[in-house]
Write a protein that holds these residues in place. Structure first.
Motif, PDB file in Angstrom:
ATOM      1  N   LEU A 226     -52.075   9.025 -34.138  1.00 62.95           N
ATOM      2  CA  LEU A 226     -51.289   7.979 -34.765  1.00 62.95           C
ATOM      3  C   LEU A 226     -50.938   8.425 -36.174  1.00 62.95           C
ATOM      4  O   LEU A 226     -51.805   8.839 -36.936  1.00 62.95           O
ATOM      5  N   VAL A 227     -49.652   8.360 -36.518  1.00 66.79           N
ATOM      6  CA  VAL A 227     -49.198   8.748 -37.854  1.00 66.79           C
ATOM      7  C   VAL A 227     -48.676   7.501 -38.549  1.00 66.79           C
ATOM      8  O   VAL A 227     -47.753   6.842 -38.055  1.00 66.79           O
ATOM      9  N   THR A 228     -49.287   7.181 -39.710  1.00 68.19           N
ATOM     10  CA  THR A 228     -48.938   5.965 -40.439  1.00 68.19           C
ATOM     11  C   THR A 228     -48.612   6.303 -41.894  1.00 68.19           C
ATOM     12  O   THR A 228     -48.952   7.382 -42.378  1.00 68.19           O
TER      13      THR A 228
ATOM     14  N   ILE B 126     -38.314  10.703 -37.786  1.00 65.58           N
ATOM     15  CA  ILE B 126     -39.514   9.884 -37.614  1.00 65.58           C
ATOM     16  C   ILE B 126     -40.420  10.001 -38.830  1.00 65.58           C
ATOM     17  O   ILE B 126     -40.896   8.997 -39.379  1.00 65.58           O
ATOM     18  N   VAL B 127     -40.669  11.234 -39.266  1.00 67.35           N
ATOM     19  CA  VAL B 127     -41.534  11.453 -40.422  1.00 67.35           C
ATOM     20  C   VAL B 127     -40.964  10.782 -41.665  1.00 67.35           C
ATOM     21  O   VAL B 127     -41.694  10.133 -42.436  1.00 67.35           O
ATOM     22  N   ALA B 128     -39.649  10.902 -41.868  1.00 69.86           N
ATOM     23  CA  ALA B 128     -39.014  10.285 -43.040  1.00 69.86           C
ATOM     24  C   ALA B 128     -39.164   8.767 -43.009  1.00 69.86           C
ATOM     25  O   ALA B 128     -39.420   8.129 -44.046  1.00 69.86           O
ATOM     26  N   LEU B 129     -39.010   8.166 -41.828  1.00 70.59           N
ATOM     27  CA  LEU B 129     -39.133   6.713 -41.712  1.00 70.59           C
ATOM     28  C   LEU B 129     -40.575   6.256 -41.941  1.00 70.59           C
ATOM     29  O   LEU B 129     -40.810   5.189 -42.523  1.00 70.59           O
TER      30      LEU B 129
ATOM     31  N   ILE C 251     -41.325   2.357 -42.898  1.00 68.03           N
ATOM     32  CA  ILE C 251     -40.499   1.593 -41.954  1.00 68.03           C
ATOM     33  C   ILE C 251     -41.140   1.502 -40.573  1.00 68.03           C
ATOM     34  O   ILE C 251     -40.835   0.604 -39.797  1.00 68.03           O
ATOM     35  N   GLY C 252     -42.035   2.420 -40.237  1.00 70.10           N
ATOM     36  CA  GLY C 252     -42.640   2.398 -38.918  1.00 70.10           C
ATOM     37  C   GLY C 252     -43.812   3.349 -38.814  1.00 70.10           C
ATOM     38  O   GLY C 252     -44.191   4.026 -39.775  1.00 70.10           O
ATOM     39  N   VAL C 253     -44.403   3.396 -37.622  1.00 69.25           N
ATOM     40  CA  VAL C 253     -45.494   4.319 -37.305  1.00 69.25           C
ATOM     41  C   VAL C 253     -45.112   5.061 -36.031  1.00 69.25           C
ATOM     42  O   VAL C 253     -44.154   4.695 -35.344  1.00 69.25           O
TER      43      VAL C 253
ATOM     44  N   LEU D 121     -48.975  11.371 -45.502  1.00 69.44           N
ATOM     45  CA  LEU D 121     -49.037  10.750 -44.186  1.00 69.44           C
ATOM     46  C   LEU D 121     -50.490  10.594 -43.760  1.00 69.44           C
ATOM     47  O   LEU D 121     -51.337  11.449 -44.022  1.00 69.44           O
ATOM     48  N   ASN D 122     -50.764   9.521 -43.070  1.00 69.71           N
ATOM     49  CA  ASN D 122     -52.109   9.243 -42.585  1.00 69.71           C
ATOM     50  C   ASN D 122     -52.188   9.606 -41.106  1.00 69.71           C
ATOM     51  O   ASN D 122     -51.424   9.080 -40.293  1.00 69.71           O
TER      52      ASN D 122
END
Length: 286
Positions: free
Chosen positions: A165-167, A222-225, A230-232, A247-248
């Motif tokens: 999971l990337v947050t 995705i990474v930029a958002l 804006i999202g995960v 990034l987490n």
């Protein structure tokens, strides 16, 4: 014309003696004499005169010698090139790779280039399904893909990848809480079929249903958002190699997070360059 005859002509001209030329050519003196006689018959011209102190070129022989040297040199260059091609030291290799091999595939190519600098290589970012098709059509020689692929493709497993999971921040929330508060960012199906299938399998296994989803074109978006809050996303762990600071990355439980990544090829095509590359990839310890 047989290049052996021209080589015999060139060596005899250089050595000036039948015995010395025959030794250099690793043939008998009568065999050399036969080759020179045959060449002279072919060109309808005497190339040498024989005397007490050896062999000398005739006027015609001197005129033809430079051209003969060029032809012999070109023939030897061709044979050397053919040998390199046959051994897979020269040629072309088109390779495909995906998200899980984003870091691994270029490293394999760097190692391969170091050993085989005469091979031209292209590397293209492609979904596994598209690579399977291109391998069978001959448009790709190797592909770093999810394995196992369907027949007739052959493959070798290289490593295991898994979902994480990337947050956008390190906040103590569980997966379900993240997916209720933020949209789940996913690739379009035609761009990330394998990753989307794995994501769906994992969510089903965990009985988790995201509140909303948003489809995007590529991983960079995705990474930029995520960075923008804006999202995960559920992404391959291999992506951490290219993830920017901030990034987490959260490990996820369960067997549904795992899959094998390997190198695939179509064994119906004979290709020494490809086989050399596969050997490099198999021997590359991550």
């Amino acid at each position: 014309m047989n290049t052996r005859l021209l080589k015999a002509f060139v060596v005899l001209a250089e050595k000036g003696h039948y015995a010395l030329a025959a030794e250099a050519l690793a043939i008998s003196q009568p065999a050399l004499t036969k080759q020179i006689n045959l060449l002279e018959s072919r060109v309808s011209l005497a190339l040498f005169t024989r005397g007490r102190h050896g062999t000398a070129l005739t006027t015609g022989g001197r005129r033809l010698l430079p051209e003969a040297k060029k032809v012999v040199a070109q023939a030897e260059l061709f044979l050397h090139h053919a040998e390199q091609v046959a051994k897979g030291r020269e040629g072309f290799l088109a390779a495909g790779f995906g998200l899980s091999s984003f870091y691994f595939a270029p490293e394999c190519i760097a190692r391969f280039r170091a050993q085989y600098p005469g091979v031209d290589i292209t590397l293209e970012d492609l979904p596994s399904a598209q690579q399977y098709e291109m391998l069978q059509s001959g448009a790709l020689q190797v592909g770093f893909v999810r394995v196992p692929p369907a027949r007739p493709l052959s493959y070798h497993s290289l490593f295991e990848d898994r979902l994480v999971l990337v947050t956008p921040e390190n906040t103590a929330m569980n997966l379900e809480s993240w997916l209720q508060q933020f949209p789940l960012l996913r690739l379009y199906p035609e761009r990330g079929g394998g990753l989307n299938t794995q994501t769906t399998l994992f969510l089903h296994d965990q009985h988790i249903f995201p509140a909303s989803t948003q489809q995007v074109e590529d991983i960079q978006t995705i990474v930029a958002l995520i960075i923008a809050g804006i999202g995960v996303a559920l992404l391959p762990q291999s992506v951490v190699h290219i993830a920017p600071p901030g990034l987490n990355i959260v490990p996820l439980p369960g067997e549904a997070t795992r899959w094998q990544v390997g190198i695939a090829w179509d064994p119906r095509y004979d290709d020494s360059v490809r086989d050399n590359f596969i050997a490099i990839a198999k021997g590359f310890v991550r």
